[in-house]
Design an enzyme around this catalytic site. Structure first.
Site, mmCIF file in Angstrom:
data_model
loop_
_atom_site.group_PDB
_atom_site.id
_atom_site.type_symbol
_atom_site.label_atom_id
_atom_site.label_comp_id
_atom_site.label_asym_id
_atom_site.label_seq_id
_atom_site.Cartn_x
_atom_site.Cartn_y
_atom_site.Cartn_z
ATOM 1 N N GLY A 109 0.827 -1.195 0.000
ATOM 2 C CA GLY A 109 0.000 0.000 0.000
ATOM 3 C C GLY A 109 0.860 1.243 0.000
ATOM 4 N N CYS A 110 0.207 2.365 -0.075
ATOM 5 C CA CYS A 110 0.897 3.649 -0.112
ATOM 6 C C CYS A 110 1.416 4.037 1.268
ATOM 7 C CB CYS A 110 -0.049 4.733 -0.631
ATOM 8 S SG CYS A 110 -0.724 4.390 -2.263
ATOM 9 N N ALA A 111 2.246 5.057 1.306
ATOM 10 C CA ALA A 111 2.789 5.580 2.557
ATOM 11 C C ALA A 111 2.305 7.002 2.757
ATOM 12 C CB ALA A 111 4.313 5.556 2.528
#
Length: 462
Positions: free
Chosen positions: A111-113
């Site tokens: 997933g994104c940060a």
């Protein structure tokens, strides 16, 4: 026939050889019974989770899931009848062993940060710390988007809207400038300073225009300056070829690109800016293109959003917002969250808490346990703004003038932690990112799903 690669990109411990994908229909019950017979005799030394994946007629896939048992990953081999291919996925890969651990004790690099910091005393910070916070989360993104938003970075132009634009060429810039002069006074315009780096390539022209709507235009259209800027942004992004406005607030700005966030921060020379609040994002696009306009943060007026997750309600949310003049043109689901925030907070005058109760609305069973006054309010919000309920996993940080709001989906399907030290509050996908900004951060906790964390700068400090 060579061994098949595991469909989940994990290490495959064993496969049955000589399996042709076009075999006739297999006996599923026989396959299951043989699978569990094999599981029963495996030495009970290592906790593991089993998945049997059966390929049928080269297209259909049936998945059988076994119960957790203790077994040796090194000696476990599932060799079922030549009707199927089976994979054994150890729990140290899938994380089954970690199911009883608390959030923050397990790292799942997917997933994104997201990351954010704010000073409640309004102390201005350079962009160096927020860049450093993204380094421990490097593998959460894949180089297809990174960005930052800073608040309080333009004190000399704090009364003017700062329009940050991506422009395809000089012709697009001239056309855009001419269009702006029809409704705006351009106080100052310049190219946004950048630093050349091999990590960021194919950059467009990146300009900023400091503008204020003409009073005569506001009077004739009978709108306020924020609505005028909003309509201008939508017009440029939908009708002007080769031009995108990606930031349009006062005394704030978004800086984003295709690349890893650490490289994007270096590219935009963020160490030269000072802000009382920063947000950051590292992108891992899953079903949308990686391009400059699609990187986070997304911004409209003073609102900016960084988001980790995937919105399954995007079409319903988008259709509702487009009834009110908003146009989603940046090819990603996160864009609509920014417009929802503007619609609910600026146009509908809802509070941040009420906005959270709309987009991450409590379940009806939860509402039924509240006091009669809360039931009435929450029921009203769910019914009136039902099309703005955001479903799917998400964690977001909403930036606004003088503050931040962090929010998880109501099931908390994405990680987010909060910490503080002194007058500063830190928010990130991982505790490691907070420690990168402040090694001695205190009171670190994971907010509950649907529970907004709202931090405001003290009045008069920004």
């Amino acid at each position: 026939m060579p061994q098949r690669a595991c469909p989940l990109r994990r290490q495959c411990l064993s496969t049955q050889p000589n399996i042709h994908p076009n075999r006739a229909k297999v006996n599923r019950e026989k396959a299951k019974s043989q699978l569990f017979a094999q599981i029963a005799v495996i030495p009970q030394t290592v906790k593991i989770h089993f998945f049997a994946i059966c390929r049928i007629e080269s297209v259909k896939i049936t998945v059988y899931t076994g119960l957790e048992r203790r077994c040796s990953a090194s000696t476990a081999v599932l060799c079922l009848h030549d009707a199927a291919v089976f994979y054994l996925l150890p729990s140290f890969i899938l994380g089954v062993d970690d199911m009883d651990k608390l959030e923050g004790q397990v790292r799942i690099p997917s997933g994104c940060a997201i990351s954010a910091v704010i000073s409640r005393d309004g102390q201005r910070m350079t962009g160096e710390k927020i860049i450093e916070s993204m380094r421990p989360m490097h593998d959460r993104s894949n180089g297809l988007g990174g960005g930052f938003a800073g608040y309080g970075i333009y004190p000399e132009y704090k009364d003017f809207f700062a329009l940050h634009m991506f422009l395809e060429d000089r012709t697009a810039r001239k056309n855009c400038e001419a269009f702006l002069r029809e409704t705006m006074e351009i106080v100052h315009l310049e190219r946004i300073p950048i630093r050349t780096t091999p990590a960021i390539t194919d950059e467009p022209l990146i300009w900023r225009f400091f503008v204020t709507p003409l009073r005569s235009v506001l009077a004739s259209m009978q709108i306020d300056e924020e609505e005028c800027v909003t309509r201008t942004v939508m017009a440029i992004n939908t009708r002007m070829k080769g031009a995108y406005v990606f930031s349009s607030g006062k005394n704030m700005g978004v800086f984003k690109a295709v690349g890893y966030p650490e490289d994007v921060g270096y590219f935009y020379r963020l160490e030269e800016y000072e802000a009382y609040s920063w947000t950051a994002h590292g992108r891992y696009p899953t079903n949308t293109p990686g391009w400059w306009g699609g990187a986070h943060p997304f911004a409209l007026l003073n609102y900016s959003v960084v988001h980790n997750g995937e919105i399954s309600s995007y079409d319903a949310n988008r259709r509702f917002m487009e009834m009110f003049g908003y146009k989603c043109t940046l090819q990603t689901d996160t864009e609509v969250i920014t417009y929802i925030a503007d619609y609910l907070l600026r146009r509908q005058k809802l509070t941040l808490e009420e906005m959270a109760a709309v987009i991450a609305a409590p379940f009806w069973t939860t509402i039924a346990r509240r006091s009669p006054e809360e039931q009435e309010k929450l029921s009203y919000l769910r019914k009136v703004f039902s099309s703005l309920l955001i479903t799917g996993p998400f964690s977001i940080v909403l930036g606004f003038e003088g503050g931040l709001m962090a929010l998880n989906d109501r099931l908390k399907l994405r990680s987010m932690v909060v910490g503080e030290k002194g007058d500063k509050v830190y928010i990130a996908s991982e505790e490691a990112a907070i420690r990168a900004m402040e090694p001695d951060a205190e009171n670190i906790y994971a907010p509950a799903g649907g529970e907004p964390v709202i931090v405001r700068v003290k009045e008069g400090k920004f």
